[in-house]
Design a protein around this motif. Structure first.
Motif, PDB file in Angstrom:
ATOM      1  N   GLY A 165      18.975  65.704  16.195  1.00  0.00           N
ATOM      2  CA  GLY A 165      17.903  66.473  16.807  1.00  0.00           C
ATOM      3  C   GLY A 165      16.570  65.811  16.577  1.00  0.00           C
ATOM      4  N   ILE A 166      15.509  66.584  16.762  1.00  0.00           N
ATOM      5  CA  ILE A 166      14.154  66.048  16.649  1.00  0.00           C
ATOM      6  C   ILE A 166      13.493  66.642  15.409  1.00  0.00           C
ATOM      7  N   HIS A 167      13.126  65.757  14.494  1.00  0.00           N
ATOM      8  CA  HIS A 167      12.459  66.137  13.256  1.00  0.00           C
ATOM      9  C   HIS A 167      11.016  65.643  13.333  1.00  0.00           C
ATOM     10  N   CYS A 168      10.070  66.541  13.311  1.00  0.00           N
ATOM     11  CA  CYS A 168       8.655  66.178  13.396  1.00  0.00           C
ATOM     12  C   CYS A 168       8.058  66.086  12.004  1.00  0.00           C
ATOM     13  N   LEU A 169       7.384  64.974  11.744  1.00  0.00           N
ATOM     14  CA  LEU A 169       6.727  64.722  10.468  1.00  0.00           C
ATOM     15  C   LEU A 169       5.230  64.892  10.689  1.00  0.00           C
ATOM     16  N   ILE A 170       4.654  65.936  10.081  1.00  0.00           N
ATOM     17  CA  ILE A 170       3.252  66.251  10.327  1.00  0.00           C
ATOM     18  C   ILE A 170       2.494  66.269   9.008  1.00  0.00           C
TER      19      ILE A 170
ATOM     20  N   PHE B  76      15.984  61.839  15.953  1.00  0.00           N
ATOM     21  CA  PHE B  76      14.586  61.468  16.164  1.00  0.00           C
ATOM     22  C   PHE B  76      13.741  61.909  14.970  1.00  0.00           C
ATOM     23  N   ILE B  77      12.833  61.030  14.541  1.00  0.00           N
ATOM     24  CA  ILE B  77      11.764  61.420  13.619  1.00  0.00           C
ATOM     25  C   ILE B  77      10.453  61.069  14.312  1.00  0.00           C
ATOM     26  N   ILE B  78       9.639  62.087  14.553  1.00  0.00           N
ATOM     27  CA  ILE B  78       8.391  61.895  15.288  1.00  0.00           C
ATOM     28  C   ILE B  78       7.210  62.246  14.391  1.00  0.00           C
ATOM     29  N   VAL B  79       6.337  61.259  14.187  1.00  0.00           N
ATOM     30  CA  VAL B  79       5.061  61.527  13.519  1.00  0.00           C
ATOM     31  C   VAL B  79       4.087  61.982  14.595  1.00  0.00           C
ATOM     32  N   GLU B  80       3.499  63.162  14.399  1.00  0.00           N
ATOM     33  CA  GLU B  80       2.656  63.710  15.463  1.00  0.00           C
ATOM     34  C   GLU B  80       1.571  64.618  14.889  1.00  0.00           C
ATOM     35  N   HIS B  81       0.368  64.536  15.484  1.00  0.00           N
ATOM     36  CA  HIS B  81      -0.739  65.430  15.127  1.00  0.00           C
ATOM     37  C   HIS B  81      -0.898  66.562  16.142  1.00  0.00           C
ATOM     38  N   ASP B  82      -0.423  66.343  17.340  1.00  0.00           N
ATOM     39  CA  ASP B  82      -0.597  67.332  18.408  1.00  0.00           C
ATOM     40  C   ASP B  82       0.427  68.450  18.234  1.00  0.00           C
ATOM     41  N   MET B  83      -0.025  69.631  17.876  1.00  0.00           N
ATOM     42  CA  MET B  83       0.892  70.733  17.598  1.00  0.00           C
ATOM     43  C   MET B  83       1.601  71.230  18.856  1.00  0.00           C
ATOM     44  N   GLN B  84       1.030  70.948  20.031  1.00  0.00           N
ATOM     45  CA  GLN B  84       1.730  71.303  21.263  1.00  0.00           C
ATOM     46  C   GLN B  84       3.003  70.465  21.390  1.00  0.00           C
TER      47      GLN B  84
ATOM     48  N   VAL C 220      10.792  70.614  11.056  1.00  0.00           N
ATOM     49  CA  VAL C 220       9.469  70.077  10.753  1.00  0.00           C
ATOM     50  C   VAL C 220       9.378  69.775   9.265  1.00  0.00           C
ATOM     51  N   LEU C 221       8.807  68.591   8.952  1.00  0.00           N
ATOM     52  CA  LEU C 221       8.505  68.218   7.576  1.00  0.00           C
ATOM     53  C   LEU C 221       6.994  68.042   7.476  1.00  0.00           C
ATOM     54  N   VAL C 222       6.405  68.582   6.433  1.00  0.00           N
ATOM     55  CA  VAL C 222       4.952  68.497   6.237  1.00  0.00           C
ATOM     56  C   VAL C 222       4.671  67.654   5.001  1.00  0.00           C
ATOM     57  N   MET C 223       3.819  66.639   5.171  1.00  0.00           N
ATOM     58  CA  MET C 223       3.418  65.798   4.040  1.00  0.00           C
ATOM     59  C   MET C 223       1.958  66.046   3.696  1.00  0.00           C
TER      60      MET C 223
ATOM     61  N   GLU D 212       0.777  77.340   1.758  1.00  0.00           N
ATOM     62  CA  GLU D 212       0.310  76.018   1.316  1.00  0.00           C
ATOM     63  C   GLU D 212      -0.001  75.133   2.510  1.00  0.00           C
ATOM     64  N   VAL D 213       0.848  75.208   3.530  1.00  0.00           N
ATOM     65  CA  VAL D 213       0.619  74.413   4.737  1.00  0.00           C
ATOM     66  C   VAL D 213      -0.651  74.883   5.435  1.00  0.00           C
ATOM     67  N   ARG D 214      -0.832  76.171   5.522  1.00  0.00           N
ATOM     68  CA  ARG D 214      -2.020  76.719   6.186  1.00  0.00           C
ATOM     69  C   ARG D 214      -3.285  76.321   5.454  1.00  0.00           C
ATOM     70  N   ARG D 215      -3.160  76.115   4.170  1.00  0.00           N
ATOM     71  CA  ARG D 215      -4.346  75.759   3.381  1.00  0.00           C
ATOM     72  C   ARG D 215      -4.772  74.310   3.625  1.00  0.00           C
ATOM     73  N   VAL D 216      -3.796  73.403   3.785  1.00  0.00           N
ATOM     74  CA  VAL D 216      -4.143  71.977   3.844  1.00  0.00           C
ATOM     75  C   VAL D 216      -4.074  71.386   5.245  1.00  0.00           C
ATOM     76  N   TYR D 217      -3.419  72.091   6.186  1.00  0.00           N
ATOM     77  CA  TYR D 217      -3.181  71.459   7.480  1.00  0.00           C
ATOM     78  C   TYR D 217      -3.582  72.387   8.623  1.00  0.00           C
ATOM     79  N   ALA D 218      -4.257  71.831   9.599  1.00  0.00           N
ATOM     80  CA  ALA D 218      -4.556  72.571  10.825  1.00  0.00           C
ATOM     81  C   ALA D 218      -4.341  71.623  11.987  1.00  0.00           C
ATOM     82  N   GLY D 219      -3.626  72.056  12.979  1.00  0.00           N
ATOM     83  CA  GLY D 219      -3.307  71.201  14.131  1.00  0.00           C
ATOM     84  C   GLY D 219      -4.051  71.662  15.359  1.00  0.00           C
ATOM     85  N   GLY D 220      -4.130  70.781  16.327  1.00  0.00           N
ATOM     86  CA  GLY D 220      -4.736  71.093  17.616  1.00  0.00           C
ATOM     87  C   GLY D 220      -3.822  70.654  18.723  1.00  0.00           C
ATOM     88  N   SER D 221      -4.205  70.882  19.933  1.00  0.00           N
ATOM     89  CA  SER D 221      -3.408  70.440  21.087  1.00  0.00           C
ATOM     90  C   SER D 221      -4.316  70.008  22.205  1.00  0.00           C
ATOM     91  N   LYS D 222      -3.723  69.216  23.122  1.00  0.00           N
ATOM     92  CA  LYS D 222      -4.484  68.731  24.269  1.00  0.00           C
ATOM     93  C   LYS D 222      -4.682  69.851  25.260  1.00  0.00           C
TER      94      LYS D 222
END
Length: 580
Positions: free
Chosen positions: A362-367, A531-539, A548-551, A570-580
């Motif tokens: 499957g698709i594993h997103c690394l954010i 698939f392992i996808i590094v991505e910033h776009d939350m869309q 999803v894996l969060v670093m 913890e994720v909400r504290r350190v990470y915020a994503g945006g979309s196009k």
């Protein structure tokens, strides 16, 4: 359109006619310059096609000349002469190949080191030729060299030199057309990308250098009977530098260039030498002006003019893709494990005891935020960076110490963060290289058959990305979004089991992003790849991710479904994503 073959035949006829329409001395001079041009053709293979500059080609030219001269001192038979010519090619070629393996095996690139080392070897060769009097004749040179049996060195030998030129030109032209030659040009364009497509670029460069050494030795084999003497200057730095100058002036991207450069500069220098004390300055100025104003040299200017008047100097035609190739078997169960992996460069900790495991397709997103270590994790996985401690395994295979080109053999494919293509190659050539991954063996690397290979996935990609159909367009002329799509297409055409995509939608418009998302989702459904996808776009993450894996700060902060990640404080504290 004017026939390319006709033009080349006319040029050959003009060379053959020289002794009949000019003096024998002019033909004798021209023969010498043609020999230098043959050496320059080997420089074209390395410098123009491979992107690495040999600064000591006179060494191999001189070795061939000394071998040939040694044999010709004793009135040999034609059988012995042919053996001497063969040795004059093989010995310099083997020496060059060994040097290439030692130099290029150290790391990707090595261009500057290579040039300096070949320069130093030329200087060493000059010293040895001066000091080993018993073998080379020392400073006074090897004398008493006779001509080829029954051949006048001031007459008929010229036609043998023309034959050597035809042989070297045809051989190198064919070699450049093969998959070996195309991969060599890809080295020049983007060596790192070629490594991630499974090509051992060190071997390709070493082989090209070996061939260039053999070509130089072939010219040296005819230099000895042509001149009747071989001196240490033949292996020295000055001649090596002149060979580079002649190649640069004539044109380093085509086989005609060094011959044109050697002949023009040779006759120019010969004409100026007796009338102008500073003739070397004129030659140097010509070289500087042409390099600055005409990077393709005189031959490049002539080719551009020929194209304007409708004359094509290129006889190569693309082969139809009519040989279907099958995908390699997929691993029955993917298993990627990072166990306590740490990476520190100087005082900067990049990965800090990173541990995670992926066991499902499957698709594993690394954010994660910028600087979290996402790309660095892919770098240590694929051998681009060496981690300091910990263990990485793929399907039970430890990846420590693996070079990037070995990753494709393990079923790992990678698309880099910035579009990484071969800009001066066409779309078709870029696709060719991807189709050859793990399929191009030694038996067909010099064959035209791989150009006929086809894969059903290519048709699907052309439907998703229609610009791929314009196969003869240079990849460097594509937009940023199209380059991303071409890069993605190359990655998946290699049919890896583990596909690593680093920000595949970066730089894409909204419409292009939707197209890319659709292509990735379609491939994930129809293939058994992970698939392992590094991505910033939350869309993108929302539409594609199965997991999803969060670093954060080099560590794994959290993993799970997107809903679980969004709910994690913890994720909400350190990470915020945006979309196009």
């Amino acid at each position: 359109m004017v026939s390319s073959i006709g033009v080349k035949a006319l040029l050959l006829a003009a060379l053959v006619a020289v002794p009949f329409i000019t003096s024998s001395y002019t033909a004798y001079q021209l023969g010498l310059y043609i020999l230098f041009g043959i050496v320059g053709q080997g420089i074209v293979l390395c410098w123009g096609k491979g992107g690495f500059l040999p600064m000591g080609q006179a060494l191999f030219f001189g070795i061939g000349a000394y071998i040939s001269g040694t044999v010709l001192k004793s009135d040999p038979s034609w059988g012995v002469v042919l053996l001497a010519v063969l040795l004059s090619v093989l010995v310099p070629g083997m020496i060059a190949g060994i040097i290439g393996v030692l130099v290029f095996g150290r790391k990707i690139g090595s261009g500057l080191y290579f040039s300096l080392i070949t320069l130093a070897l030329s200087l060493l060769g000059y010293q040895l030729a001066n000091s080993q009097v018993w073998l080379t004749g020392g400073f006074n040179g090897m004398t008493g060299i006779k001509g080829l049996p029954g051949i006048d060195s001031f007459g008929s030998l010229y036609f043998f030199i023309i034959g050597a030129l035809v042989f070297s030109t045809c051989f190198l032209a064919y070699l450049i057309r093969t998959p070996f030659g195309q991969n060599l040009e890809a080295v020049r364009e983007n060596e790192e990308r070629l490594q991630f497509l499974g090509v051992n670029t060190s071997r390709i460069k070493a082989a090209a250098f070996a061939i260039s050494g053999g070509v130089a030795g072939l010219a040296g084999a005819f230099f000895a009977p042509h001149q009747g003497i071989v001196t240490p200057q033949v292996v020295g730095f000055i001649l090596s530098a002149e060979l580079v100058i002649w190649t640069g002036v004539g044109g380093r991207f085509g086989l005609a260039g060094p011959v044109i450069g050697a002949v023009l500069i040779g006759f120019l220098a010969s004409g100026l030498r007796d009338y102008f004390s500073f003739w070397e300055v004129v030659v140097a100025l010509v070289f500087v002006i042409i390099v600055l104003r005409l990077p393709g040299g005189i031959a490049g200017l002539a080719a551009a003019y020929a194209k304007k008047i409708g004359m094509s100097l290129d006889t190569f035609r693309s082969s139809p893709r009519d040989e279907q190739i099958l995908s390699s078997p997929t691993n029955s169960q993917p298993r990627l494990e990072f166990k306590n992996v740490s990476l520190q460069i100087g005082p900067v900790v990049i990965l800090d005891d990173l541990s995670f495991e992926i066991v499902d397709r499957g698709i594993h997103c690394l954010i994660g935020p910028n600087g979290a270590g996402k790309t660095s994790a892919l770098n240590v996985l694929t051998g681009k960076l060496a981690h300091n401690s910990g263990k990485i395994t793929w399907c039970g295979q430890p990846l420590e110490g693996m070079q990037p080109f070995r990753m494709s053999g393990l079923g790992i494919g990678r698309k880099l963060q910035v579009p990484s293509i071969f800009p001066e190659l066409t779309i078709r050539q870029n696709i060719d290289i991807a189709l050859w991954v793990n399929r191009l063996k030694f038996g067909n690397v010099l064959s035209m058959r791989p150009y006929r290979w086809h894969k059903a996935l290519k048709d699907r990609l052309e439907r998703a990305f229609p610009f791929l159909i314009d196969a003869e367009v240079l990849a460097g002329k594509l937009s940023v979004g199209q380059r991303q799509m071409l890069d993605f297409s190359m990655t998946v055409l290699a049919a890896p089991d583990l596909i690593l995509l680093d920000e595949p939608c970066a730089g894409l418009s909204k419409a292009e992003t939707e197209t890319m998302i659709s292509a990735i989702a379609d491939l994930a459904k129809s293939s058994k790849a992970t698939f392992i996808i590094v991505e910033h776009d939350m869309q993108v993450v929302e539409l594609l991710s199965d997991h999803v894996l969060v670093m954060h700060q080099g560590r794994l902060l959290a993993q799970g479904s997107l809903e679980q990640i969004r709910a994690n404080p913890e994720v909400r504290r350190v990470y915020a994503g945006g979309s196009k």
